[in-house]
Design a protein around this motif. Structure first.
Motif, mmCIF file in Angstrom:
data_model
loop_
_atom_site.group_PDB
_atom_site.id
_atom_site.type_symbol
_atom_site.label_atom_id
_atom_site.label_comp_id
_atom_site.label_asym_id
_atom_site.label_seq_id
_atom_site.Cartn_x
_atom_site.Cartn_y
_atom_site.Cartn_z
ATOM 1 N N LYS A 90 2.828 2.246 -5.694
ATOM 2 C CA LYS A 90 2.307 0.890 -5.903
ATOM 3 C C LYS A 90 0.856 0.745 -5.435
ATOM 4 N N ARG A 91 0.581 1.367 -4.284
ATOM 5 C CA ARG A 91 -0.765 1.261 -3.695
ATOM 6 C C ARG A 91 -1.816 1.802 -4.682
ATOM 7 N N LYS A 150 -1.394 2.022 -7.917
ATOM 8 C CA LYS A 150 -1.437 1.132 -9.079
ATOM 9 C C LYS A 150 -2.419 -0.003 -8.841
ATOM 10 N N ILE A 151 -2.350 -0.592 -7.661
ATOM 11 C CA ILE A 151 -3.222 -1.734 -7.334
ATOM 12 C C ILE A 151 -4.689 -1.287 -7.351
#
Lengths: 226, 124
Positions: free
Chosen positions: A123-124, A126-127
């Motif tokens: 997720k990190r 992706k952000i």
């Protein structure tokens, strides 16, 4: 077609052999640029039938790609593919890029991790990649789904239209990704994005993330000055 | 003479001696030597006669002589940082070019040796 795969490697001793051996199953010309690794990256692959090149000190991924690309051109490459050394890029995706380039619809083909193919991207990451996309779109006016993609293919034929002189970047670090996009736009080159799937494991997740605020600030400053 | 004046004079003296040594060993050119010499003599003169500094400050519209020194120092320091930054960037690029060039040459040689081109050239 004379295809060369350029792989810059830094401290990839644990996995480089596997990656290169896999590449050699489909491509006969592989250039590995050992970018001043402090581990056994060099020893691991020296016995393989590849073009091996070594930077005395660590310069950065961009510098490794530049050295490898210039070597490939000197060796008569017609198509050059830039790929990562950590095994993130799949062989079938590299082939997809080459096939797309051979169609002749684009000067450069870029692999995109955000074109429908699902992956286990953290997720990190992706952000941060979303922010990088926003940054490129806002400040450089370039519409691209994956501006930090390390997988790309382009023509380098000394006879035909070669994209390399027009995308020859100056940055030695990860900023080269954004610089290439900027040069594509500046020189009005045609680019196509191809969906790719990237394998994320513990090793690749623990790596430093490519876009940094400092890099973004320097890119902006450079854009203002140039 | 106050203690601070004495310290500054001593410091200036050491710097001037070092400058002369550098000139003798030709580490610095004569114009650069003269420039630094003038600067340090100026600093010593201002320390000796602080009135000069106050008059200068009055002339440029700064309240105190000490303030003038701080403003000028800041300007010079910022400029020097900029110069160092530019030079570092240039040297980094040059090092990168050298390292890349050596790497390419070594690889070229290895490729030629593998192909036996070198042996053929030696025969010629």
């Amino acid at each position: 077609m004379n295809i060369f795969i350029v792989v810059p490697a830094y401290n990839e001793g644990q996995r480089i052999k596997k990656v290169v051996e896999l590449l050699l199953t489909k491509f006969s010309n592989v250039i590995v640029v050992n970018d001043g690794s402090k581990d056994n990256t060099g020893e691991e692959i020296k016995s393989l039938p590849i073009y091996y090149c070594e930077h005395a000190v660590n310069l950065g991924q961009g510098a490794g790609l530049k050295t490898g690309t210039e070597l490939a051109i000197g060796l008569g490459a017609e198509v050059i593919v830039h790929a990562d050394a950590d095994g993130q890029h799949r062989l079938e995706d590299i082939e997809k890029l080459v096939i797309e380039l051979e169609k002749g619809n684009a000067d450069i083909v870029i692999g995109s991790r955000f074109l429908g193919v699902k992956s286990n991207m953290p997720k990190r990451k992706k952000i941060i990649l979303f922010l990088a996309k926003l940054f490129v779109r806002l400040f450089f006016r370039i519409k691209i789904t994956d501006p930090q993609s390390g997988l790309r293919a382009f023509r380098a034929s000394p006879v035909g239209a070669s994209a390399w002189p027009k995308i020859k970047f100056t940055y030695d670090d990860f900023r080269h990704c954004t610089e290439i996009l900027f040069l594509i736009k500046k020189n009005r080159l045609k680019f196509v994005e191809v969906p790719i799937k990237v394998n994320y494991d513990e090793h690749s997740c623990n790596k430093k993330l490519r876009p940094k605020i400092k890099m973004a600030a320097e890119l902006l400053l450079d854009k203002l000055i140039k | 003479m106050s203690i601070i004046q004495l310290i500054i004079f001593l410091f200036v003296l050491i710097v001037i001696v070092k400058l002369i040594k550098r000139l003798r060993t030709r580490d610095i050119s004569l114009p650069i030597f003269l420039l630094w010499l003038l600067f340090w003599i100026g600093a010593a003169a201002i320390t000796w006669k602080t009135v000069i500094l106050d008059r200068l400050a009055d002339l440029v519209g700064v309240g105190r002589g000490a303030d003038l020194v701080i403003y000028c120092s800041l300007l010079v320091l910022f400029y020097l940082i900029f110069r160092i930054f530019v030079r570092l960037d240039k040297q980094e690029k040059q090092i990168s070019e050298i390292v890349r060039s050596i790497a390419k040459n070594n690889c070229d040689l290895a490729v030629r040796e593998q192909r036996g081109e070198r042996r053929n050239e030696d025969k010629k």
